[in-house]
Design an enzyme around this catalytic site. Structure first.
Site, short mmCIF file in Angstrom:
data_model
loop_
_atom_site.label_atom_id
_atom_site.label_comp_id
_atom_site.label_asym_id
_atom_site.label_seq_id
_atom_site.Cartn_x
_atom_site.Cartn_y
_atom_site.Cartn_z
N LYS A 7 0.85 -1.19 0.00
CA LYS A 7 0.00 0.00 0.00
C LYS A 7 0.89 1.25 0.00
O LYS A 7 2.10 1.14 0.02
CB LYS A 7 -0.94 -0.04 1.20
CG LYS A 7 -1.91 -1.22 1.12
CD LYS A 7 -2.94 -1.29 2.24
CE LYS A 7 -2.41 -1.90 3.49
NZ LYS A 7 -3.47 -2.32 4.44
N GLU B 140 1.72 9.49 2.60
CA GLU B 140 1.07 10.44 3.49
C GLU B 140 1.01 10.01 4.95
O GLU B 140 0.98 10.85 5.85
CB GLU B 140 -0.32 10.76 2.94
CG GLU B 140 -0.15 11.64 1.72
CD GLU B 140 -1.35 11.75 0.81
OE1 GLU B 140 -1.95 12.83 0.74
OE2 GLU B 140 -1.69 10.77 0.14
MO1 MOS Z 1 -1.52 14.47 -2.35
S1 MOS Z 1 -2.48 15.78 -1.17
O1 MOS Z 1 -2.33 13.07 -2.15
O2 MOS Z 1 -0.88 14.93 -3.73
#
Ligand code: MOS
Length: 763
Positions: free
Chosen positions: A724, A728
């Site tokens: 995955k 982020e």
């Molecule tokens: Mo990003 S905010 O998933 O480019």
């Protein structure tokens, strides 16, 4: 032999540090002209006059475009564009009217022989306005705001409205507090840039800072009314994006209009100051979190209400997302109110929704743990869930408890004193805090073309992007393993909309989406080689079944007798083939219906990873982040001394690039926690923070040692690669972990980001 899992250096590393990697603004063209935008100097109003006479006479000026003389574009239609798998940063197409929606809006463009000439002339354009009152104060605007009707996701964002009041009132323990987050600006290293080239009236190529070349292409085809096959977008290297380059902004469309108007290639690069006004921002939020717990410390209800603003786009900062996923609470109420402000469109910014949402939720969880006199980590473990209580689906794979355990051990959580203000080093109060992190795991349909040449070299092509994240490298690793060839034999081509379609590189979905397609394309190529060998009288594998054959070291090998084999080289030589090539599309069943950008190259049978069980699970990545902070007793200065960040993101493809992603995310969110803030002047609606002199981001001395761990357990339900995204998750818990550590150090609860010293010293 296997490349997947190895901490390999980036393929593009040397190109980047030596300056050989070519970025959008570096594709200079013969006879190229330069464009510089004219910006609105009011936040709201109507342009009543634009005087371009003096500017037009200025040296080198070729043309000046304003709403008075610009070509008319097709009006953007959000729904039609969504069907074409595209959107815009904001639904505001340049130079189509005399309306000003926000300060810094691009309301004209000067095209000249040189950049300096264009810039100088842009300063000479005189604009008169009928001004209206700006609205930049969220708190004031929220007083009259209603429930949010729409977000960028389908359906209403409101969940279980009104359902938490009764269980909260009946709870033995209750915590309720309001947390605020501020407007943040996008500042990737590389500002937005476009070089536009028209061939005749209906064929367009742009070199452009795009996180999604396909998305950019379809937006241009729509607005300029072109056939999609006549638009090409190239974005081979990017100096970061973080969401700001996910959709085209006005800057891109101005460059294309300017190139058309002067019938020459045109370059338009925005300045750092323009970055502060024209490429979207993270919107401010005011979040009220109410938690109820029973006498044993089990959470009975969570209510998470967010007030924010929307403008010029459907984008909504979905701060309730982490609340929906974390904790076994039976009742979760998530609501949003949206105000309108005279600011450019809120947009995706690294961990949109989740990062500011986790700040509020994970601060409130810490507050509840103190109220219960429980260790905040124990409180989280007690309330842990492996089930999405809103979607009513189990998580596909979830090792959050391992994240807690490994993080606590590595960080030394046991050193922490429960009561605040117990640990002093000279003039510094020392504290420890932690937070959970969660982010959704998403995949999209992707096509990959792969070519093998008789010398054993592999070339992989897909219209994905490398934002600086390592896409080139992990694609090569996957292709190498899929064909049993060395990593060094693989070259990768990305960032060109003429390649097989791939999704936007955003939402941490590149590893998730692209690598399964690479793996499937490799498998298909092996099958093509097998077919040649099986039919070839000179092959050791003549007449064998496909299932009886495996592969290793550039050879097909008989499973039952490894002395029987046939190398790719001999198979191809005997078949008189210099190259063998295939294109495969990986279609996750969880993906939305295929749009027109969907791939032309579906081969033979259905992809092996048409993961039919995917609808039975909720897909997420998880993490736990721990922070040690020191707070100066007299000055309130905060120093982050150490971070431990642990992640459950499925299989790790490349420990080095994954680790770099996490380090970047931690630093990014240290900025969010401690310093980043776009401040507006309420009188004029302009951002007062216009450069890095006053919009602060972390520098070397702000960055502590960052200890990164991965659980590295595969998610078998997600994709054939079992991996995955990691882009982020690495920083989502950081603001709360730091705020919680500050409380542990000082006894002062700061609920407003950024956690600056004035707030620490106040009352
Ligand atoms: Mo990003 S905010 O998933 O480019």
């Amino acid at each position: 032999m296997a490349s997947i899992g190895k901490p390999l250096d980036r393929i593009d590393g040397k190109l980047k540090v030596s300056g050989l990697a070519q970025y959008a603004a570096e594709f200079n063209q013969p006879n190229m002209a330069y464009a510089v935008p004219v910006r609105a100097t009011v936040a709201k109003g109507t342009i009543t006059g634009m005087d371009t006479a003096a500017a037009s006479k200025s040296g080198g000026v070729i043309t000046i475009l304003t709403h008075q003389n610009a070509q008319k574009l097709k009006a953007p239609d959000p729904e039609a564009m969504q069907k074409a798998d595209t959107s815009l940063g904001e639904f505001l197409v340049p130079l189509q009217s005399n309306k000003v929606e926000y300060f810094g809006q691009l309301i004209g463009v000067v095209v000249a022989e040189t950049y300096e000439q264009a810039r100088s002339a842009a300063e000479m354009v005189k604009v008169r306005y009928a001004k209206e009152k700006p609205a930049v104060d969220l708190k004031v605007a929220l007083q009259t705001a209603g429930r949010t009707q729409k977000s960028h996701r389908p359906g209403s964002p409101q969940v279980n409205e009104g359902k938490a009041a009764a269980p909260l009132a009946a709870s033995a323990h209750r915590v309720e507090a309001t947390y605020t987050t501020v407007v943040e600006n996008h500042h990737p290293m590389e500002p937005h840039a476009t070089i536009a080239l028209w061939e005749g009236a209906d064929k367009l190529t742009i070199y452009h800072t795009a996180q999604g070349v396909m998305r950019s292409k379809f937006a241009l085809a729509f607005l300029f009314d072109l056939l999609p096959e006549n638009v090409r977008v190239l974005s081979p290297y990017l100096g970061g994006g973080f969401g700001s380059k996910g959709n085209n902004w006005t800057q891109c469309h101005l460059a294309v209009m300017a190139a058309k108007a002067v019938a020459r290639p045109v370059k338009l690069v925005i300045t750092r100051q323009m970055m502060a006004t024209t490429v979207g921002r993270r919107s401010a939020t005011m979040q009220t979190v109410s938690l109820g717990a029973d006498a044993q410390g089990k959470m009975t209800a969570i209510r998470h209400h967010t007030g924010t603003y929307q403008n010029l786009a459907a984008f909504l900062e979905l701060t309730g997302a982490p609340t929906q996923t974390l904790y076994a609470t039976p009742i979760k109420e998530i609501t949003y109110n949206s105000a309108r402000l005279t600011l450019c469109a809120p947009t995706f910014m690294r961990a949109p929704g989740y990062a500011p949402g986790c700040f509020a939720l994970e601060s409130a969880v810490d507050e509840m743990a103190y109220k219960l006199k429980m260790d905040p980590l124990q409180f989280r473990i007690l309330n842990h869930t492996s089930f999405d209580t809103v979607e009513k689906l189990p998580f596909s794979a979830e090792y959050l408890l391992d994240c807690y355990r490994i993080g606590a051990e590595a960080f030394g959580w046991s050193r922490r004193k429960m009561e605040p203000r117990q640990n002093k080093q000279g003039r510094w109060w020392v504290g420890y805090g932690m937070a959970s992190a969660v982010y959704h795991a998403h995949r999209s349909i992707t096509a990959v073309r792969i070519r093998l040449t008789a010398d054993g070299k592999v070339h992989v092509m897909t219209a994905s992007q490398d934002l600086g994240t390592g896409t080139y490298t992990i694609v090569a690793q996957t292709a190498a393993d899929a064909l049993g060839l060395p990593f060094e034999n693989v070259t990768v081509e990305l960032g060109d909309s003429a390649l097989p379609p791939a999704p936007l590189s955003a939402g941490s979905q590149t590893t998730s989406s692209v690598l399964p397609a690479v793996m499937l394309a490799g498998e298909q190529l092996r099958k093509d080689l097998m077919a040649l060998a099986i039919a070839d009288g000179k092959s050791d594998l003549k007449g064998q079944s496909v299932d009886a054959i495996t592969y290793a070291d550039g050879k097909l090998v008989l499973k039952s007798d490894v002395s029987k084999s046939d190398s790719y080289r001999s198979i191809m030589r005997r078949a008189n083939r210099e190259t063998i090539e295939t294109c495969v599309t990986a279609v996750p069943v969880t993906d939305r219906k295929m749009g027109p950008s969907s791939p032309p190259c579906m081969v033979g049978e259905a992809p092996a990873d048409a993961n039919a069980d995917a609808k039975k699970y909720a897909f997420n990545v998880f993490g736990a982040q721990f922070a040690e902070v020191w707070v100066d007793e007299e000055l309130g200065v905060v120093k982050v001394k150490a971070i431990t960040s642990v992640h459950d993101v499925g299989r790790i493809i490349n420990e080095k690039t994954a680790r770099s992603q996490v380090i970047g995310a931690v630093i990014y969110h240290i900025g969010q926690a401690l310093m980043e803030e776009t401040a507006f002047d309420p009188r004029y609606g302009n951002p007062a923070t216009r450069s890095f002199a006053d919009y602060h981001v972390p520098v070397q001395l702000d960055v502590p040692p960052i200890d990164v761990h991965f659980i590295n357990k595969p998610d078998p339900h997600f994709a054939v690669t079992e991996a995955k995204g990691v882009g982020e998750i690495g920083g989502i818990g950081i603001p709360a972990a730091i705020a919680n550590a500050i409380f542990n150090a000082t006894g002062k609860r700061v609920r407003d980001l950024p956690l600056t010293l004035d707030k620490l010293m106040a009352g």
